[in-house]
Enzyme design. Sequence first.
Site, PDB file in Angstrom:
ATOM      1  N   ARG A 146     -22.238 -12.925   7.968  1.00  0.00           N
ATOM      2  CA  ARG A 146     -20.911 -13.272   8.505  1.00  0.00           C
ATOM      3  C   ARG A 146     -20.903 -14.628   9.213  1.00  0.00           C
ATOM      4  NH1 ARG A 146     -20.542 -10.072   5.551  1.00  0.00           N
ATOM      5  NH2 ARG A 146     -19.751  -7.956   5.661  1.00  0.00           N
TER       6      ARG A 146
ATOM      7  N   SER B 239     -13.511  -5.016  10.888  1.00  0.00           N
ATOM      8  CA  SER B 239     -14.575  -4.639  11.831  1.00  0.00           C
ATOM      9  C   SER B 239     -14.540  -5.551  13.048  1.00  0.00           C
ATOM     10  CB  SER B 239     -15.944  -4.752  11.159  1.00  0.00           C
ATOM     11  OG  SER B 239     -16.043  -3.776  10.159  1.00  0.00           O
TER      12      SER B 239
ATOM     13  N   GLU C 249     -17.220  -9.646  15.728  1.00  0.00           N
ATOM     14  CA  GLU C 249     -17.104 -10.289  14.410  1.00  0.00           C
ATOM     15  C   GLU C 249     -15.738 -10.970  14.322  1.00  0.00           C
ATOM     16  OE1 GLU C 249     -18.507  -8.109  11.011  1.00  0.00           O
ATOM     17  OE2 GLU C 249     -16.846  -8.815   9.783  1.00  0.00           O
TER      18      GLU C 249
HETATM   19  C1  LIG Z   1      -8.479  -3.984   6.782  1.00  0.00           C
HETATM   20  C2  LIG Z   1      -9.492  -5.111   6.842  1.00  0.00           C
HETATM   21  C3  LIG Z   1     -10.700  -4.985   6.184  1.00  0.00           C
HETATM   22  C4  LIG Z   1     -11.647  -6.014   6.233  1.00  0.00           C
HETATM   23  N1  LIG Z   1     -12.821  -5.855   5.562  1.00  0.00           N
HETATM   24  C5  LIG Z   1     -13.728  -6.848   5.576  1.00  0.00           C
HETATM   25  C6  LIG Z   1     -14.959  -6.708   4.857  1.00  0.00           C
HETATM   26  O1  LIG Z   1     -15.227  -5.713   4.197  1.00  0.00           O
HETATM   27  N2  LIG Z   1     -15.838  -7.744   4.909  1.00  0.00           N
HETATM   28  C7  LIG Z   1     -15.575  -8.887   5.606  1.00  0.00           C
HETATM   29  O2  LIG Z   1     -16.409  -9.802   5.589  1.00  0.00           O
HETATM   30  N3  LIG Z   1     -14.429  -9.038   6.291  1.00  0.00           N
HETATM   31  C8  LIG Z   1     -13.500  -8.060   6.297  1.00  0.00           C
HETATM   32  N4  LIG Z   1     -12.333  -8.209   6.995  1.00  0.00           N
HETATM   33  C9  LIG Z   1     -12.124  -9.413   7.823  1.00  0.00           C
HETATM   34  C10 LIG Z   1     -11.430 -10.591   7.106  1.00  0.00           C
HETATM   35  O3  LIG Z   1     -10.559 -10.122   6.092  1.00  0.00           O
HETATM   36  C11 LIG Z   1     -12.432 -11.584   6.512  1.00  0.00           C
HETATM   37  O4  LIG Z   1     -13.264 -12.140   7.514  1.00  0.00           O
HETATM   38  C12 LIG Z   1     -11.723 -12.728   5.768  1.00  0.00           C
HETATM   39  O5  LIG Z   1     -12.675 -13.499   5.104  1.00  0.00           O
HETATM   40  C13 LIG Z   1     -10.918 -13.641   6.696  1.00  0.00           C
HETATM   41  O6  LIG Z   1     -10.142 -14.488   5.868  1.00  0.00           O
HETATM   42  P1  LIG Z   1      -8.751 -15.086   6.356  1.00  0.00           P
HETATM   43  O7  LIG Z   1      -8.226 -15.943   5.275  1.00  0.00           O
HETATM   44  O8  LIG Z   1      -7.859 -14.019   6.825  1.00  0.00           O
HETATM   45  O9  LIG Z   1      -9.246 -15.997   7.553  1.00  0.00           O
HETATM   46  P2  LIG Z   1      -8.640 -16.115   9.044  1.00  0.00           P
HETATM   47  O10 LIG Z   1      -8.783 -14.809   9.726  1.00  0.00           O
HETATM   48  O11 LIG Z   1      -7.289 -16.720   8.949  1.00  0.00           O
HETATM   49  O12 LIG Z   1      -9.644 -17.160   9.647  1.00  0.00           O
HETATM   50  C14 LIG Z   1     -11.003 -16.815   9.838  1.00  0.00           C
HETATM   51  C15 LIG Z   1     -11.770 -18.097  10.190  1.00  0.00           C
HETATM   52  O13 LIG Z   1     -11.788 -18.948   9.054  1.00  0.00           O
HETATM   53  C16 LIG Z   1     -11.234 -20.218   9.385  1.00  0.00           C
HETATM   54  N5  LIG Z   1     -10.522 -20.703   8.203  1.00  0.00           N
HETATM   55  C17 LIG Z   1      -9.642 -20.031   7.421  1.00  0.00           C
HETATM   56  N6  LIG Z   1      -9.263 -20.799   6.392  1.00  0.00           N
HETATM   57  C18 LIG Z   1      -9.895 -21.994   6.540  1.00  0.00           C
HETATM   58  C19 LIG Z   1      -9.916 -23.208   5.801  1.00  0.00           C
HETATM   59  N7  LIG Z   1      -9.201 -23.381   4.683  1.00  0.00           N
HETATM   60  N8  LIG Z   1     -10.695 -24.223   6.257  1.00  0.00           N
HETATM   61  C20 LIG Z   1     -11.435 -24.083   7.384  1.00  0.00           C
HETATM   62  N9  LIG Z   1     -11.457 -22.967   8.127  1.00  0.00           N
HETATM   63  C21 LIG Z   1     -10.697 -21.934   7.700  1.00  0.00           C
HETATM   64  C22 LIG Z   1     -10.316 -19.972  10.574  1.00  0.00           C
HETATM   65  O14 LIG Z   1     -10.145 -21.141  11.340  1.00  0.00           O
HETATM   66  C23 LIG Z   1     -11.112 -18.912  11.316  1.00  0.00           C
HETATM   67  O15 LIG Z   1     -12.129 -19.540  12.055  1.00  0.00           O
HETATM   68  C24 LIG Z   1     -11.373  -7.196   6.965  1.00  0.00           C
HETATM   69  C25 LIG Z   1     -10.143  -7.324   7.624  1.00  0.00           C
HETATM   70  C26 LIG Z   1      -9.210  -6.300   7.566  1.00  0.00           C
HETATM   71  C27 LIG Z   1      -7.885  -6.464   8.265  1.00  0.00           C
END
Ligand SMILES: Cc1cc2nc3c(=O)[nH]c(=O)nc-3n(C[C@H](O)[C@H](O)[C@H](O)COP(=O)(O)OP(=O)(O)OC[C@H]3O[C@@H](n4cnc5c(N)ncnc54)[C@H](O)[C@@H]3O)c2cc1C
Length: 290
Positions: free
Chosen positions: A163, A213, A283
């Site tokens: 992660r 998580s 996380e």
């Molecule tokens: C129901 C549920 C289940 C989940 N299951 C998992 C799982 O199984 N495994 C897992 O790893 N995660 C899981 N997650 C967490 C999450 O979905 C992941 O971490 C996902 O990768 C975050 O992506 P996001 O686009 O929503 O990023 P955000 O939450 O919007 O951002 C996360 C980080 O990435 C940065 N970021 C986003 N886009 C960019 C970009 N283009 N350039 C630079 N920085 C950027 C942001 O600044 C921030 O620091 C889950 C979440 C939920 C709600």
Amino acid sequence: MRGRVLLDEPMSRHTTFGIGGPADALVYPETEEDLRRAIDWFRERSIPFKVIGNGSNLLVGDPGIRGGVIKLTRAFKQISFSGNTMLVGAGAKLACVIAAAAEHGLSGLESMMGIPGTVGGALVMNAGTDVGTIGDLVSEAWLMNDSGETRIWRDRELGYGYRESALSESRMVVVGAALALRPADRVDIYAKMNRLREKRASRQPLRHRSAGSVFRNPPEIAAAKLLDRAGAKGMRVGGAEVSRKHANFIVNREHATARDVCELIEQLQRLALTTYGIALRTEIEILEDT
Ligand SMILES: Cc1cc2nc3c(=O)[nH]c(=O)nc-3n(C[C@H](O)[C@H](O)[C@H](O)COP(=O)(O)OP(=O)(O)OC[C@H]3O[C@@H](n4cnc5c(N)ncnc54)[C@H](O)[C@@H]3O)c2cc1C
């Protein structure tokens, strides 16, 4: 600046938790040129900014975000193929990327099934499951730095770990990536996707809003197992509750505030420490601006 700009935009509309006060400005660049202009605009005025994806790993504080938030759209959602390599924009949702790969008979992304993020967020967090992470597939990432200059980082420069990646601390904006996939039988790909979707639905509280998580798994034991054994399920502060289905999820039951969630996180950390002597690290990313 080009692209849609929203002022005083509630971040609760842009996070899967449904929590978070207003950002001073939310900008939607549609092209790389728009993104460069937005970055220049913020830099020239010394205004801090944060790029977000689908807000599915974020807890935004109740006072909101002083400064800018950038959310990539349009050209950043494009998906194309070059042989077994998939070229994806950082703003594309993982669900669309997984579906497109399956349609092309390309395997590798099924392990991301059900992760509600974008490619950008996934690359930064090295999103994944025990079956695999996105870092296993990235051959290169296309980035833009604080000065609006583009860069390409190859897989070894991306420093993927559990992660985390070299991107987390870098201030680089992810513009897109190349993912190396393997040809496979479509039937097998869809079967794996369905299996993983069902597994997730049976274990996670998908009917409630959350950010996935809350804690990283410590080396000794999965955080969910530890918290379950410590009796955390159902613990509640205000509208925030530890899911009764999955002890490592905090769900927004009833208009939870970021303060509620933070207090609950602190209670869980104390519980893990006093019961098992284990310090849990979050996380989810907490963006607090007071
Ligand atoms: C129901 C549920 C289940 C989940 N299951 C998992 C799982 O199984 N495994 C897992 O790893 N995660 C899981 N997650 C967490 C999450 O979905 C992941 O971490 C996902 O990768 C975050 O992506 P996001 O686009 O929503 O990023 P955000 O939450 O919007 O951002 C996360 C980080 O990435 C940065 N970021 C986003 N886009 C960019 C970009 N283009 N350039 C630079 N920085 C950027 C942001 O600044 C921030 O620091 C889950 C979440 C939920 C709600």
